[in-house]
Structures are given as structure tokens and as C-alpha cells.
Design a protein around this motif. Structure first.
Motif, PDB file in Angstrom:
ATOM      1  N   ASP A  13       0.824  -1.208  -0.213  1.00 19.50           N
ATOM      2  CA  ASP A  13       0.006  -0.032   0.215  1.00 19.50           C
ATOM      3  C   ASP A  13       0.855   1.431  -0.011  1.00 19.50           C
ATOM      4  N   ALA A  14       2.165   0.980   0.115  1.00 29.65           N
ATOM      5  CA  ALA A  14       3.144   2.165   0.179  1.00 29.65           C
ATOM      6  C   ALA A  14       2.505   3.103   1.240  1.00 29.65           C
ATOM      7  N   CYS A  15       2.455   4.536   1.124  1.00 25.74           N
ATOM      8  CA  CYS A  15       1.868   5.434   1.854  1.00 25.74           C
ATOM      9  C   CYS A  15       0.419   5.810   1.771  1.00 25.74           C
ATOM     10  N   ASP A  16      -0.198   5.090   0.877  1.00 25.02           N
ATOM     11  CA  ASP A  16      -1.485   5.439   0.167  1.00 25.02           C
ATOM     12  C   ASP A  16      -1.757   6.985  -0.101  1.00 25.02           C
ATOM     13  N   HIS A  17      -0.684   7.537  -0.760  1.00 25.29           N
ATOM     14  CA  HIS A  17      -0.859   8.684  -1.088  1.00 25.29           C
ATOM     15  C   HIS A  17      -1.877   9.153  -2.054  1.00 25.29           C
ATOM     16  N   TYR A  18      -2.095   7.992  -2.703  1.00 29.72           N
ATOM     17  CA  TYR A  18      -2.999   8.236  -3.797  1.00 29.72           C
ATOM     18  C   TYR A  18      -4.380   8.301  -3.193  1.00 29.72           C
ATOM     19  N   HIS A  19      -4.804   7.989  -2.056  1.00 34.05           N
ATOM     20  CA  HIS A  19      -6.059   8.671  -1.363  1.00 34.05           C
ATOM     21  C   HIS A  19      -5.866   9.798  -0.285  1.00 34.05           C
ATOM     22  N   LEU A  20      -4.647   9.695  -0.092  1.00 34.57           N
ATOM     23  CA  LEU A  20      -4.308  10.835   1.140  1.00 34.57           C
ATOM     24  C   LEU A  20      -3.515  12.014   0.775  1.00 34.57           C
ATOM     25  N   TYR A  21      -3.629  12.228  -0.601  1.00 31.22           N
ATOM     26  CA  TYR A  21      -2.845  13.562  -1.211  1.00 31.22           C
ATOM     27  C   TYR A  21      -3.052  14.660  -0.621  1.00 31.22           C
ATOM     28  N   ARG A  22      -4.476  14.833  -0.419  1.00 32.10           N
ATOM     29  CA  ARG A  22      -5.039  16.463   0.208  1.00 32.10           C
ATOM     30  C   ARG A  22      -4.286  16.565   1.420  1.00 32.10           C
ATOM     31  N   LEU A  71       7.861  11.932   2.437  1.00 37.46           N
ATOM     32  CA  LEU A  71       7.514  11.046   3.242  1.00 37.46           C
ATOM     33  C   LEU A  71       8.377   9.927   3.183  1.00 37.46           C
ATOM     34  N   ASP A  72       8.535   9.192   4.697  1.00 34.31           N
ATOM     35  CA  ASP A  72       9.064   7.970   4.558  1.00 34.31           C
ATOM     36  C   ASP A  72       8.469   6.869   3.620  1.00 34.31           C
ATOM     37  N   ASN A  73       9.089   6.516   2.501  1.00 34.77           N
ATOM     38  CA  ASN A  73       8.399   5.778   1.524  1.00 34.77           C
ATOM     39  C   ASN A  73       8.855   4.650   1.181  1.00 34.77           C
ATOM     40  N   PHE A  74       8.455   4.001   0.073  1.00 39.49           N
ATOM     41  CA  PHE A  74       9.289   2.628  -0.434  1.00 39.49           C
ATOM     42  C   PHE A  74      10.409   3.011  -1.263  1.00 39.49           C
ATOM     43  N   GLU A  75      11.622   2.649  -0.472  1.00 39.02           N
ATOM     44  CA  GLU A  75      12.761   2.922  -1.345  1.00 39.02           C
ATOM     45  C   GLU A  75      13.326   1.737  -2.105  1.00 39.02           C
ATOM     46  N   TRP A  76      12.598   1.384  -3.231  1.00 38.48           N
ATOM     47  CA  TRP A  76      12.800   0.473  -4.281  1.00 38.48           C
ATOM     48  C   TRP A  76      13.491  -0.783  -3.510  1.00 38.48           C
ATOM     49  N   ALA A  77      14.455  -1.464  -3.972  1.00 41.03           N
ATOM     50  CA  ALA A  77      15.093  -2.763  -3.400  1.00 41.03           C
ATOM     51  C   ALA A  77      15.367  -2.691  -2.134  1.00 41.03           C
ATOM     52  N   SER A  78      15.561  -1.606  -1.373  1.00 41.47           N
ATOM     53  CA  SER A  78      15.746  -1.545   0.018  1.00 41.47           C
ATOM     54  C   SER A  78      14.492  -1.720   0.775  1.00 41.47           C
ATOM     55  N   GLY A  79      13.315  -1.506   0.160  1.00 40.22           N
ATOM     56  CA  GLY A  79      12.283  -1.576   0.943  1.00 40.22           C
ATOM     57  C   GLY A  79      11.862  -0.313   1.651  1.00 40.22           C
ATOM     58  N   ALA A 105       7.169  11.111   9.139  1.00 40.83           N
ATOM     59  CA  ALA A 105       7.294   9.774   9.373  1.00 40.83           C
ATOM     60  C   ALA A 105       5.828   9.235   9.036  1.00 40.83           C
ATOM     61  N   VAL A 106       5.653   8.020   8.491  1.00 42.06           N
ATOM     62  CA  VAL A 106       4.375   7.195   8.224  1.00 42.06           C
ATOM     63  C   VAL A 106       4.186   6.043   8.898  1.00 42.06           C
ATOM     64  N   THR A 108      -1.235   2.074  10.272  1.00 41.90           N
ATOM     65  CA  THR A 108      -2.146   3.174  10.156  1.00 41.90           C
ATOM     66  C   THR A 108      -2.042   4.084   9.201  1.00 41.90           C
ATOM     67  N   GLN A 109      -1.248   4.165   8.611  1.00 46.73           N
ATOM     68  CA  GLN A 109      -0.824   5.547   7.757  1.00 46.73           C
ATOM     69  C   GLN A 109      -0.808   7.047   8.385  1.00 46.73           C
ATOM     70  N   ALA A 110      -0.825   6.794   9.807  1.00 46.49           N
ATOM     71  CA  ALA A 110      -0.613   8.301  10.319  1.00 46.49           C
ATOM     72  C   ALA A 110       0.710   8.940   9.943  1.00 46.49           C
ATOM     73  N   ARG A 111       0.391  10.145   9.750  1.00 47.65           N
ATOM     74  CA  ARG A 111       1.650  11.005   9.676  1.00 47.65           C
ATOM     75  C   ARG A 111       2.119  11.600  10.670  1.00 47.65           C
ATOM     76  N   THR A 112       3.414  11.950  10.935  1.00 47.79           N
ATOM     77  CA  THR A 112       4.083  12.904  11.951  1.00 47.79           C
ATOM     78  C   THR A 112       5.171  13.517  11.379  1.00 47.79           C
ATOM     79  N   ALA A 113       5.040  14.904  11.433  1.00 47.80           N
ATOM     80  CA  ALA A 113       6.275  15.784  10.882  1.00 47.80           C
ATOM     81  C   ALA A 113       7.101  15.533  12.062  1.00 47.80           C
ATOM     82  N   LYS A 114       8.475  15.282  11.367  1.00 47.67           N
ATOM     83  CA  LYS A 114       9.603  15.247  12.161  1.00 47.67           C
ATOM     84  C   LYS A 114      10.323  16.554  12.499  1.00 47.67           C
ATOM     85  N   PRO A 115      10.932  16.975  13.489  1.00 46.67           N
ATOM     86  CA  PRO A 115      11.848  18.040  13.892  1.00 46.67           C
ATOM     87  C   PRO A 115      12.416  18.747  12.473  1.00 46.67           C
TER      88      PRO A 115
END
Length: 409
Positions: A46-55, A366-374, A383-384, A388-395
Motif C-alpha cells: 500500500d506504500a503511503c496510500d498517497h493516492y487517497h491521502l494526497y490532500r 514522506l518515509d516511503n518505499f525505497e525500491w530494492a531496500s524496501g 514519518a508514516v 495506520t498510515q498516520a503521518r507525523t512531521a519530524k523536527p
């Protein structure tokens, strides 16, 4: 010393479609993620489900203080079968563009960020002579629907990345001979001789195809609608010579940088994407230097590389520069802030010397899918939660947002 940037300087963060959208079985990468023995440690899911959460994500970037959001179109969603274009998917990306404008963010759209439709890759992919025309057709169709909302565009991301990885990553250079690659080709109805994803294309033939695709894409994007500034992006390392490596380093600069920089003539800007340096000895790439801090990607912590590559790209092309990617994979967010601050000091030094740097875009939003490294490497400012797909902004997100709002630090 206080650092200030020009009044119109662009501050942003970036993502790429497949790395944040998830759930896309139509592209070639999804296939490679799911064959036994592939170098991919996990699937994108599902990655970060940005497809639905882009707003939510775009609104957060705006609230943090950013003025640019770089994201990519997923070609395989828009053209899942050759010649069959999805109006629903074009409307999805139009809504994304509109959301950017609603929040005072300039969208920068990348038309191709590594993933391709399965049908394209099965038919020779980035080695096939028909691919530039097919890519231009896709760009033209997308522009017809989206161009009036698009102030900046990158044709292709990291045009030299396949060549770079083939030079420094053993599993990439040998992929075409591996069973997993043959199985991936079979699953899309092809064979290993014809299955050519972007990052695994033959270096020489791939370069010719990619640069031809770029030139044709620039032509159709510039035709509008809208008035869009266009360029390509280059994966640039600060290539340095280790002991006895001067000749090899010069050769690598030519093969990995110069021959691609030559393909930018007539562009509006060049996108510089830099994370670290790479040293070369007389026989090839050298291991990390003893005592140098490493990131989660095993890159050297070397933020000064950005200044070096900006200077190199500017001298080679004379074009305005946009830093379209720069960042660090780390679990220690204080090191992210330290890295970016040092990188930005290098950008400021370039500006003081009269180099036309238009903006800085951090990889990644976002912390996302980094290709072969997952999902292990965490580049994100945000952070994602994987469950839960909850987002938290880092410092670091708050810090860079304040830099953007103040236009300096």
C-alpha cells in the motif's frame, strides 16, 4: 554566518508515484517486487496510500512552509494498455495539481520516475526504438489534460541512474543473467532479452533511448497548453579520485555525467539530484573511506557533494539549476538537520558566485518505499506509520519549513 536566499527561491519536497501511491499491479516494478530471488527485500504494498491521502499530505507541506511539491505521474495508471488512456486517472492527477494550487504550492510534475507500464517494458522497454515516440505520446496526452495547471515539469527522473548503478552496484550489472529477471520477463509475456525496465536497460542503448525520449517529450510539453518550464533530472555524485584514480574518475565523469549533460541543450533548467560522493581508484569504485559516517543507504555522509555537483552541472550546461533531490536516509533526525544545513550552505555559496540556482527540493516528503531496500531507509521529513498510515512531521520538517518561510537561516 547568516544565510539568505533570493526572494523567488523555491523550497519544496518530493515524492514519486510508485513509492508513495502503492497498490499498482500495472507497472513493471510491481512484477519485479514479487518474483522469488529478486533483490527487492519486500513489496511496495500500500506504500503511503498517497493516492487517497494526497490532500492531507499537500496541505501539511503547505502548512510547514514549502512552496513547491514535486511528484510524478504514474504512466501505467494513465495508459494501462497501449493506446488506452484512463480519463479517471488523468482526473485524479488533475485534482492533485488543483490541490497544490489551492494551498499556494507550485507543482513540479515528473512524467517518468523509474516505473513503466508492463506492456512497454515487455516490448523492449528502454532499449526499444519505438519507446521515445510512445513516451512522447503519453506526455502529449497528459499535457492536454493537465498542462494548464503545470508550471514546472521534469521529463524523466535520474536519466543516468541505470548506468550509475551498473557501475557501483553488482546485482544491477548482473541482473539480466539472473533467474528472477527471467521470471519477471515471463510474467509480462516477454523474455530476458526483450524485458528492459528503466534501471536495467543496457547502458549504451538505454542512454540513446532515454535521451531521445527526453527530447521528444520536451517538444510536446512545451507545446502546451500552459507555459511550463521543462528539464530532466540527473543522479549526480561528487566523483572524486582516490589514490591513483585520476584517470578512472575522469572517465566516470564522462560516462556517467557528461554524455547526459550534453542532452540538455534547449531545456529550461537541469534538475540536480545529489546525496553523496563516490571515489574511484584505478580499477573502479572504492569502498567508503575509513572514519566517514555512513547513512542507512551505506552512502557516505557527505553533504558538500551538492555544492560540487551544482557547480559541475552549471559549468557543463550554462542552464539554471533546480536541486530536485537532496536528502539523507537516517533514523537520527538531528543528523538530517545537520546534513541539510551543510548542503544548503553549499547552495548559498554557489549563489554568491553567480550560479543561477532556482530552488531546493528535499527528498523525500514522506518515509516511503525505497525500491530494492524496501521501507527500512527513512529519507522522509514526515514519518508514516506502516499500520495506520498516520503521518507525523519530524523536527527536521519543522526546521526546514522555518528555513523556507524565512528564506534563510
Amino acid at each position: 554566518m547568516q544565510i539568505t536566499f533570493p526572494p523567488a527561491f523555491l523550497w519544496g519536497a518530493a515524492t514519486a508515484a510508485h513509492q508513495v501511491e502503492g497498490g499498482n499491479v500495472y507497472n513493471d516494478n510491481w512484477v519485479m517486487e514479487h518474483v522469488t530471488g529478486s533483490p527487492y527485500v519486500e513489496s511496495s504494498g500500500d506504500a503511503c496510500d498517497h493516492y487517497h491521502l494526497y490532500r492531507e499530505d499537500i496541505a501539511r507541506l503547505s502548512k510547514l512552509g514549502f512552496t513547491v511539491y514535486r511528484f510524478s505521474l504514474e504512466w501505467s495508471r494513465i495508459e494501462p494498455e497501449e493506446g488506452e488512456f484512463s480519463l479517471a486517472q488523468l482526473e485524479h492527477y488533475r485534482r492533485m495539481l488543483g490541490t497544490c494550487h489551492e494551498h499556494g504550492i507550485k507543482p513540479m510534475v515528473t512524467f517518468h520516475h523509474f516505473t513503466s507500464p508492463r506492456w512497454l517494458t515487455a516490448q523492449g522497454g528502454w532499449e526499444a526504438y519505438q519507446t521515445p515516440e510512445r513516451f512522447a505520446r503519453f506526455c502529449e496526452r497528459a499535457m492536454a489534460h493537465l498542462g494548464d495547471l503545470m508550471p514546472f515539469a521534469c521529463t524523466l527522473n535520474g536519466v543516468n541512474l541505470g548506468a550509475l548503478l551498473a557501475t557501483i552496484v553488482p546485482h544491477v550489472a548482473s541482473a539480466r543473467t539472473q533467474h528472477w529477471y527471467e521470471e519477471a520477463a515471463r510474467r509480462v509475456g516477454s523474455d530476458a532479452a526483450h524485458f528492459a525496465p528503466f534501471m536495467y536497460a543496457d547502458v549504451q542503448r538505454g542512454r540513446e533511448t532515454i535521451l531521445a525520449a527526453h527530447r521528444q517529450a520536451v517538444e510536446v510539453i512545451k507545446a502546451g497548453p500552459g507555459a511550463c518550464q521543462v528539464g530532466l533530472t540527473l543522479a549526480m555524485q561528487d566523483i572524486q579520485a582516490g589514490p591513483g584514480g585520476e584517470e578512472m574518475a575522469a572517465r566516470m565523469r564522462h560516462d556517467l555525467l557528461d554524455v547526459y549533460l550534453e542532452g540538455t541543450q534547449g531545456d529550461d533548467f537541469i534538475g540536480v539530484q545529489t546525496y553523496s560522493r563516490q571515489r574511484f581508484g584505478p580499477q573502479g569504485p572504492l569502498e567508503s573511506e575509513e572514519g566517514v559516517e555512513l547513512t542507512q543507504m551505506d552512502y557516505e555522509f557527505w553533504p558538500e557533494a551538492l555544492e560540487a555537483t551544482i557547480r559541475y552541472a552549471s559549468a557543463a550546461t550554462g542552464l539554471p539549476i533546480i536541486v530536485t533531490e537532496n536528502g539523507i536516509a537516517t533514523a537520527d533526525d538531528t543528523r538530517r538537520i545537520a546534513y541539510v544545513e551543510r548542503a544548503l550552505r553549499g547552495v548559498a555559496a554557489c549563489l554568491r558566485d553567480g550560479i543561477d540556482v532556482l530552488g531546493y527540493i528535499y527528498w523525500s516528503a514522506l518515509d516511503n518505499f525505497e525500491w530494492a531496500s524496501g521501507y527500512r531507509p527513512t529519507f522522509g521529513l514526515i514519518a508514516v506509520d506502516r499500520q495506520t498510515q498516520a503521518r507525523t512531521a519530524k523536527p527536521s520538517a519543522d526546521w526546514l519549513g522555518r528555513v523556507a518561510a524565512a528564506n534563510g537561516f
